[in-house]
Motif scaffolding. Structure first.
Motif, PDB file in Angstrom:
ATOM      1  N   LEU A  87       0.846  -1.203   0.000  1.00 44.46           N
ATOM      2  CA  LEU A  87       0.000   0.000   0.000  1.00 44.46           C
ATOM      3  C   LEU A  87       0.879   1.249   0.000  1.00 44.46           C
ATOM      4  O   LEU A  87       2.052   1.185   0.377  1.00 44.46           O
ATOM      5  CB  LEU A  87      -0.896  -0.022   1.242  1.00 44.46           C
ATOM      6  N   ASN A  89       1.134   3.576   2.034  1.00 45.99           N
ATOM      7  CA  ASN A  89       1.749   3.879   3.335  1.00 45.99           C
ATOM      8  C   ASN A  89       2.794   2.829   3.752  1.00 45.99           C
ATOM      9  O   ASN A  89       3.270   2.851   4.878  1.00 45.99           O
ATOM     10  CB  ASN A  89       0.669   4.068   4.417  1.00 45.99           C
ATOM     11  N   THR A  91       2.484  -0.442   4.171  1.00 45.88           N
ATOM     12  CA  THR A  91       2.016  -1.717   4.718  1.00 45.88           C
ATOM     13  C   THR A  91       1.677  -2.673   3.574  1.00 45.88           C
ATOM     14  O   THR A  91       1.459  -2.256   2.436  1.00 45.88           O
ATOM     15  CB  THR A  91       0.784  -1.529   5.627  1.00 45.88           C
TER      16      THR A  91
HETATM   17  C1  NAG Z   1      -2.162   1.812   5.621  1.00 43.95           C
HETATM   18  O1  NAG Z   1      -3.257   2.038   4.745  1.00 43.95           O
HETATM   19  C2  NAG Z   1      -4.293   1.063   4.848  1.00 43.95           C
HETATM   20  C3  NAG Z   1      -5.313   1.385   3.766  1.00 43.95           C
HETATM   21  O2  NAG Z   1      -5.680   2.715   3.791  1.00 43.95           O
HETATM   22  C4  NAG Z   1      -4.884   1.097   6.252  1.00 43.95           C
HETATM   23  O3  NAG Z   1      -5.890   0.134   6.361  1.00 43.95           O
HETATM   24  C5  NAG Z   1      -3.782   0.802   7.258  1.00 43.95           C
HETATM   25  O4  NAG Z   1      -4.318   0.937   8.572  1.00 43.95           O
HETATM   26  C6  NAG Z   1      -2.642   1.784   7.084  1.00 43.95           C
HETATM   27  N1  NAG Z   1      -1.540   1.374   7.946  1.00 43.95           N
HETATM   28  C7  NAG Z   1      -0.828   2.261   8.633  1.00 43.95           C
HETATM   29  C8  NAG Z   1       0.263   1.701   9.512  1.00 43.95           C
HETATM   30  O5  NAG Z   1      -1.033   3.477   8.588  1.00 43.95           O
END
Ligand code: NAG
Ligand code: NAG
Length: 99
Positions: A87, A89, A91
């Motif tokens: 993703l 971010n 992850t």
């Molecule tokens: C990263 O993005 C996903 C999708 O938007 C979200 O579900 C997840 O919580 C995020 N993780 C972090 C560590 O911010």
């Protein structure tokens, strides 16, 4: 010696159409075949992201092919595959856990 040169030229002329139709190596041939089938692109058969050992192995092979050929097609395919499972971010999709 002249006969040998003549035979070599004759054989290369006979094989020219075949040589043009074939890819430059078996590695390129195999990679293009896998890419054409959409293998190892980080998606399962339903189009959902999947973290897979087999996908990683194919992408590792494509990386080596990219390093040898410098062909951006292979780099782009790997990048697309990674973007399918990582993703924005940072992850990773699904239940993958870094041990
Ligand atoms: C990263 O993005 C996903 C999708 O938007 C979200 O579900 C997840 O919580 C995020 N993780 C972090 C560590 O911010
Ligand atoms: C790179 O590889 C692709 C797939 O084999 C091929 O179609 C393309 O012509 C290659 N590009 C170069 C510059 O060799």
């Amino acid at each position: 010696m002249k006969l040998h040169v003549f035979l070599c030229l004759s054989l290369s002329l006979v094989h020219t159409p075949l040589a043009v139709a074939r890819p430059q190596s078996n590695a390129v041939w195999a990679a293009d075949s896998a890419i054409a089938r959409g293998q190892g692109n980080g998606l399962d058969s339903n189009g959902n992201p999947i973290v897979s050992y087999e996908h990683g192995e194919l992408q590792w092979g494509l990386r080596q092919l990219f390093e040898v050929t410098g062909n951006q097609t292979y780099f782009n395919y790997i990048q697309t595959g990674v973007n399918n499972i990582v993703l924005p971010n940072g992850t990773v999709h699904g239940s993958y856990k870094d041990l």
